[in-house]
Every structure is written in structure tokens, then in C-alpha cells.
Design a protein around this motif. Structure first.
Motif, PDB file in Angstrom:
ATOM      1  N   UNK A  65     -25.990 -18.456 -28.287  1.00 54.87           N
ATOM      2  CA  UNK A  65     -25.046 -18.844 -27.247  1.00 54.87           C
ATOM      3  C   UNK A  65     -24.638 -20.312 -27.405  1.00 54.87           C
ATOM      4  N   UNK A  66     -25.661 -21.184 -27.582  1.00 54.03           N
ATOM      5  CA  UNK A  66     -25.383 -22.620 -27.701  1.00 54.03           C
ATOM      6  C   UNK A  66     -24.555 -22.924 -28.946  1.00 54.03           C
ATOM      7  N   UNK A  67     -24.903 -22.261 -30.061  1.00 54.76           N
ATOM      8  CA  UNK A  67     -24.192 -22.535 -31.308  1.00 54.76           C
ATOM      9  C   UNK A  67     -22.728 -22.142 -31.184  1.00 54.76           C
ATOM     10  N   UNK A  68     -22.522 -20.942 -30.565  1.00 52.93           N
ATOM     11  CA  UNK A  68     -21.141 -20.500 -30.377  1.00 52.93           C
ATOM     12  C   UNK A  68     -20.367 -21.497 -29.542  1.00 52.93           C
ATOM     13  N   UNK A  69     -21.005 -21.955 -28.462  1.00 55.62           N
ATOM     14  CA  UNK A  69     -20.360 -22.918 -27.567  1.00 55.62           C
ATOM     15  C   UNK A  69     -20.040 -24.216 -28.305  1.00 55.62           C
ATOM     16  N   UNK A  70     -21.021 -24.670 -29.126  1.00 59.16           N
ATOM     17  CA  UNK A  70     -20.832 -25.918 -29.883  1.00 59.16           C
ATOM     18  C   UNK A  70     -19.637 -25.800 -30.818  1.00 59.16           C
ATOM     19  N   UNK A  71     -19.617 -24.679 -31.563  1.00 60.64           N
ATOM     20  CA  UNK A  71     -18.530 -24.502 -32.535  1.00 60.64           C
ATOM     21  C   UNK A  71     -17.192 -24.443 -31.818  1.00 60.64           C
TER      22      UNK A  71
END
Lengths: 171, 465
Positions: A9-15
Motif C-alpha cells: 500500500x505504502x509503495x503504491x502511494x509513494x510511486x
């Protein structure tokens, strides 16, 4: 929910927010998205058990540096529409460079072997402020104190350079 | 360690003295401070100490380097003359304080035992230099130089940090002793290959600071733009400290991996020698010529780092001392002449501005000549023996081609150094008697006599180093 789900979830948000920094037309929006990106990265630090790093990341990057960025952008005249100065050649060069970096990264990640943490020596409190403080004030006391000299030089220097001076400029 | 603490305190005291003291007395106080910390440094002679759990090590080698660095600081302060009579635009208390702080950074760079200490020392030295470069605030060149130095220097620091991170990742230690232990207890095949990238990146970061060739582009502009007194400081203190750090990293820590870095450093050395000397020959401005000459001297000193003989450390010491004395004197003479010529000629730092200096100022002209002869490496001066020891090192290692290039390039050097001597003695020009202060004269003469004495009795210091 498992930790890896948070990670996805965090990685998707970051990208997503990092992409929006580049894609949004309004510079102010870009900066705000960048702040959001930093918050997401701080979330990654929490997952990596580095709580102190998270706090520092938010205070220094999201707080101090981005506010500086905002000030600089506000001082520019944004009304002016600057025409797209990129020629086809630079676009091509950019594509080639970015593409080759992508190829290299994919090739590297294919062969990478992730180390697994040693369960016997793993300490979940490693990244806590308490442990960091203990290391900082015992093993790394000397560099820690000497950094104050560094900051003091920077402070004295900025005060000295920042004083207004009258008189002609010369060459 | 005691001089590090003492110099930090002296710097703070100096800032407060700025409220009450006159600028000339500030100069004397700063001189006393540096002499005091030199005495504190010398007190540890023949003792080997580890400080704060292996963070710093002081032994005879580091004491020698510290003494040379502080001697350079002493000369700069003595030449500074309280920063002139300009009451409005110069702030001597701040300048002297920043000089003292930057000496702290330089001392850390010669005695570090932990890579963090190297980084902190380098940053203290660099940040102080960025500020001093831009201290002539109304001068556009000075502004440009400061910005350029700052941007490029931060980039180089990034390289150094990345290198430190890679070395830490591959050896699991930031301590020099720990790195050496891990390297000697691991089979070379099982070391990760990014260790070598780390060594090279650290080398790049440090080579930038001593302005070796592919990273030398900032040097001429920054040396020219900075006020001459700070150029003098930059070319003596920063270079000596940088070479101490390079010796410590490349020869002591990673000496066992010489075959991995030697080709890169060779290439850099030869490019430095050629580019530095050839471009110096083209310069019209004496200050810019000295900047390029400082690049070329970095090349000569790198030769002995490449050779990595037991005598390397003492050769670097001797060369740094010879170079420090000669550069300080040449910049000092250039500074007073440029001060005199400002307003009289358009370009007060060109060779033309020195024309006819010998007629009314024989002592300044003589000191300038001795300094340039020493830089050129003419016998009976310290510079000759500096080069001689370096070439001997190379010869012992059977490195013939670099010696040939180095000898050819010192022949080029003779051309541009003699350009200065010719304009001082043989060209006609009108320069009246230039008044210099008492401290200036003492510093000038002691540096000159030092150059000559070292040139006649090199064993005098060789037996100590």
C-alpha cells in the motif's frame, strides 16, 4: 493485516505521489505532492524499524526543506508561461538514458539475493530513539560534539555573509 | 586531541574578542592562540594515543602533519595584517575565528581513525573555506567563486559519503582498524565487488579537495576569486590536510588493494601533471598561474602516493612543508603588490603589475624569487629536495614513465615561474616603496630562510620525519 500488505500500500502511494510531482502542471502542487512522498517514505522507515529516522525525515525534509522550496517557488513569477524549451533531441536523449537505467536496474534486481535477518541477533528496538541516543553519547560522542563545531562555522559564516553591505559592487 | 579542543575554544573566544579589541591586536591574539595549540600538539611527541575509543589516533606522523598545518595557519595570520585598514567591509574577528575552526577540521583529517571523523573534519574545513571564499561580498568574482566552490564541493562530499557507505557495507566497520581486520580475515574472492567502487569513490571525493586533474575545474576560478589571503590558506592548509587523508585512505588502509586503484590514480596523476603545468604556462594573471601551479604540485605529491614506499609519508611531509613555505611567500608578495596596484593598473594581479618590483622593494623581490625558485624545484631550495625525494620513490618502485613525464613537466614549470622572476627583476615599471607591517616582514623572512635552510640541509628535517 500482514506487514507486507502495508508495504504494498505504502509503495503504491509513494510511486503515485512521486509521479504526480513530475506530472502536475502547477509547481505548488508539485511541492505538496513531494511533501506527501516524504511522508510515505517515512512510513517505509517505520516498517524498517527506524522510528527515529522517520521523525527526522518528517521534521527535516517535509518540514524545513520543503518549506524552503515553497518560499522559493512563491518568489518566482508563476504567471509567465515559459514555453517548452526541450527539443526532440533532448527528449530522445532523455528517453535513451532513462531506458538504459531501467534495463540496468531490472538486470540487477533479477540477480539480487535478499539477505534474511538473523533471528538470534535481531533486536526490534534497534531504531528507537533511546538506543540511538545511547550510541550517540557513548561510542560516537566525539564526532557528535565536533558536528557542533561544523554547525557553528556554518552559523558564523551565514551571519557574516548575510549582513547587508552598502557600497559599489566591483569586479 | 588537546589542540582540537583548544582551537575550538580559541575560535569562540576570538569571536567575543571582536567586540572589544582593535584589528591589529586581534591578529596578535590569534597568532598567540595558534602558537599555543602548536605547543600543545608538540607535547604529545613520541607518544601514541587513541582518543574516545579509537576515534582519533595521534602519533608522530599525525603530529608532524598537524604542525605543518598550524604553521601554515600561523603564516597566513601573520600575512593577513589585520585585514587592512578597511574598517567597514572586513570583519577580522569572524575571519580569524573561522580560520581557527577550519584548522580544527584539518587536524581531524590528519589523525582520524574512523571514517565518520574524516567526513566531519573534511566538512568543517570545506564549509569554512566556502564562507571565506565569498567573504569579499561586493566583489562579483568572489561571489561566483564561493557559489562554484560550494556547489562542486558539496557534490564531491556526496561522492566521499557514497564511498564511505559502500566501504562500510562491504567491511562492516567504520573504524580503520576494523576495516583492516575484516579485510585481512576475508578471502579476496568473497569480498563484494562494490568495495572497489567504494575505494574509488572515496578517492574521488578526496582528490577533488586537493584539485587533482579531472576534478580541478573549480581551482583556477576559486583561487582567483577568493581574497588572496584566503587563497593562500586554501592552497596550503587544505592541500596538506587533503594529502594526509589520501595517504591514510589509499596507502595505509587500502594499500593491500593497490592493484585495484593504482591504474585510476596513475591516470589522474599524469593528467594532473600535464594539465596543471601546460595551462599554467598560458596564464597572464600571476594569481591564476599559482592556482594552476598548485594543481601541478598535487600531481607531484600524488606520484609518491602511487609509489607507496615506506618513505612515502615522510616525503609527503617534506613536500607539503616546502610547498607551504613557498606558496605562502609568493601569495603574500602578490597580495601586497596587488593592493598597491589596485586603482593604478587595470589588472593588479597580472604579471605586468609586478614589473620593476625589485627597484624600490629589493626584499620583497628577493623573497618572491626564492619562493618561485623553490616552487620550480631549483637546487638549494626546499622544493628541489621535495621533488628529488618523490622521484627517488618512483625510481625505487621502477616506475620510469611517470618520472619522465614529471621531469618534462617540471621543465615546463621553470618557464612559467621564471616569467614572474623576469617581470620582477628585468622588466621596467614604477613601483614605489611598499610599506609592510613588522609581523609581515618576520613571517616573510622566516619562511624564506626556512626554504633556503631546508634546501641546504634537507637531512635536518628528514631525520625527524
Amino acid at each position: 493485516m500482514e506487514v507486507s500488505n502495508y508495504w504494498y500500500f505504502l509503495s503504491g502511494l509513494t510511486l503515485l505521489s512521486a509521479l504526480m510531482v513530475v506530472l502536475s502542471k502547477n509547481p505548488i502542487h508539485s511541492v505538496l505532492y513531494l511533501v506527501f512522498t516524504f511522508f510515505c517514505i517515512s512510513g517505509h522507515y517505520v516498517l524498517l524499524n527506524a522510528q527515529f529516522l522517520m521523525a527526522v525525515n518528517i521534521i527535516v525534509y517535509a518540514g524545513a526543506i520543503m518549506v524552503l522550496f515553497l518560499f522559493v517557488i512563491m518568489m518566482f513569477d508563476l504567471k509567465k508561461n515559459i514555453p517548452d524549451s526541450k527539443t526532440n533531441l533532448t527528449k530522445l536523449a532523455g528517453t535513451v538514458v532513462a531506458g538504459s537505467v531501467l534495463v540496468i536496474l531490472v538486470a540487477a534486481f533479477r540477480t539480487i539475493q535478499y539477505p534474511t535477518p538473523d533471528e538470534s541477533t535481531f533486536n526490534p528496538n534497534n531504531g528507537m530513539v533511546e538506543n540511538l541516543g545511547k550510541v550517540l553519547y557513548s561510542e560516537y560522542l566525539l564526532p557528535f560534539e565536533l558536528v557542533t563545531v561544523l554547525f557553528f562555522v556554518a552559523m558564523v559564516g551565514s551571519v557574516m555573509l548575510g549582513k547587508r553591505e552598502v557600497g559599489d559592487r566591483n569586479f | 586531541m588537546t589542540p582540537v579542543i583548544a582551537l575550538s575554544l580559541f575560535g569562540i573566544i576570538n569571536l567575543f574578542l571582536g567586540f572589544t579589541f582593535k584589528r591589529q591586536s586581534l591578529q596578535v591574539v590569534t597568532l598567540l592562540f595558534i602558537i599555543c595549540s602548536m605547543a600543545l600538539t608538540a607535547m604529545d611527541w613520541n607518544h601514541e594515543y587513541l582518543w574516545f575509543g579509537d576515534m582519533m589516533k595521534t602519533n608522530n606522523l599525525s603530529i608532524n602533519f598537524s604542525l605543518i598545518i598550524q604553521l601554515a595557519g600561523l603564516l597566513v595570520v601573520a600575512f593577513s595584517n589585520g585585514f587592512g585598514k578597511d574598517e567597514v567591509y572586513t570583519q577580522p574577528a569572524e575571519y580569524y575565528a573561522i580560520l581557527l575552526f577550519s584548522l580544527v577540521g584539518a587536524l581531524l583529517m590528519v589523525s582520524f581513525q574512523n571514517l565518520i571523523m574524516l567526513f566531519v573534519g573534511l566538512e568543517i574545513l570545506s564549509v569554512a573555506m566556502y564562507v571565506l571564499t565569498g567573504s569579499d561580498k561586493r566583489n562579483l568574482r568572489s561571489n561566483e567563486a564561493a557559489l562554484k566552490y560550494f556547489l562542486m564541493g558539496s557534490f564531491a562530499t556526496g561522492f566521499l559519503l557514497f564511498g564511505i557507505a559502500l566501504v562500510y557495507g562491504s567491511t562492516r566497520s567504520l573504524y580503520i582498524s576494523g576495516i583492516l581486520y575484516n579485510l585481512s580475515h576475508t578471502a579476496p574472492e568473497s569480498l563484494p565487488s562494490f568495495l572497489y567502487a567504494g575505494i574509488i569513490l572515496m578517492g574521488i571525493g578526496l582528490l577533488f579537495k586537493i584539485s587533482a586533474a579531472p576534478f580541478h575545474f573549480w581551482t583556477p576560478d576559486v583561487y582567483e576569486g577568493a581574497p588572496t589571503i584566503f587563497t593562500m590558506f586554501m592552497s596550503t592548509v587544505v592541500k596538506t590536510a587533503g594529502f594526509a587523508a589520501i595517504y591514510h585512505i589509499l596507502d595505509v588502509t587500502f594499500g593491500g588493494f593497490q592493484k585495484n586503484w593504482i591504474i585510476t590514480v596513475y591516470f589522474i596523476t599524469i593528467i594532473t601533471l600535464i594539465l596543471g603545468n601546460i595551462s599554467a604556462a598560458y596564464q597572464q594573471s600571476a594569481k591564476r598561474m599559482l592556482a594552476f601551479s598548485s594543481i601541478s604540485h598535487a600531481g607531484y605529491m600524488l606520484l609518491t602516493v602511487c609509489a607507496n614506499q615506506p618513505s612515502t609519508s615522510s616525503n609527503i611531509l617534506y613536500y607539503s612543508l616546502a610547498y607551504t613555505l613557498a606558496t605562502a611567500v609568493s601569495f603574500a608578495v602578490l597580495m601586497v603588490v596587488a593592493e598597491y596596484q589596485t586603482g593604478r593598473t587595470e589588472k593588479p594581479e597580472n604579471f605586468d603589475a609586478l614589473n620593476g618590483l625589485a627597484k624600490n622593494n629589493p626584499s620583497l623581490a628577493f623573497a618572491f624569487t626564492v619562493a618561485l625558485l623553490s616552487l620550480a624545484g631549483i637546487p638549494l631550495t626546499a622544493g628541489f629536495w621535495g621533488k628529488f625525494f618523490v622521484f627517488t620513490d618512483m625510481f625505487n618502485k621502477n616506475l620510469t614513465y611517470p618520472i619522465i613525464i614529471a621531469v618534462l613537466m617540471s621543465a615546463v614549470g621553470i618557464y612559467y615561474y621564471f616569467k614572474g622572476i623576469i617581470s620582477v627583476y628585468f622588466n621596467s615599471g614604477e613601483i614605489e616603496k611598499i610599506e609592510t607591517s613588522f609581523l609581515f616582514k618576520i613571517a616573510l623572512w622566516s619562511a624564506c630562510i626556512g626554504t633556503l635552510v631546508l634546501g641546504i640541509y634537507p637531512t635536518l628535517l628528514k631525520s625527524i620525519f
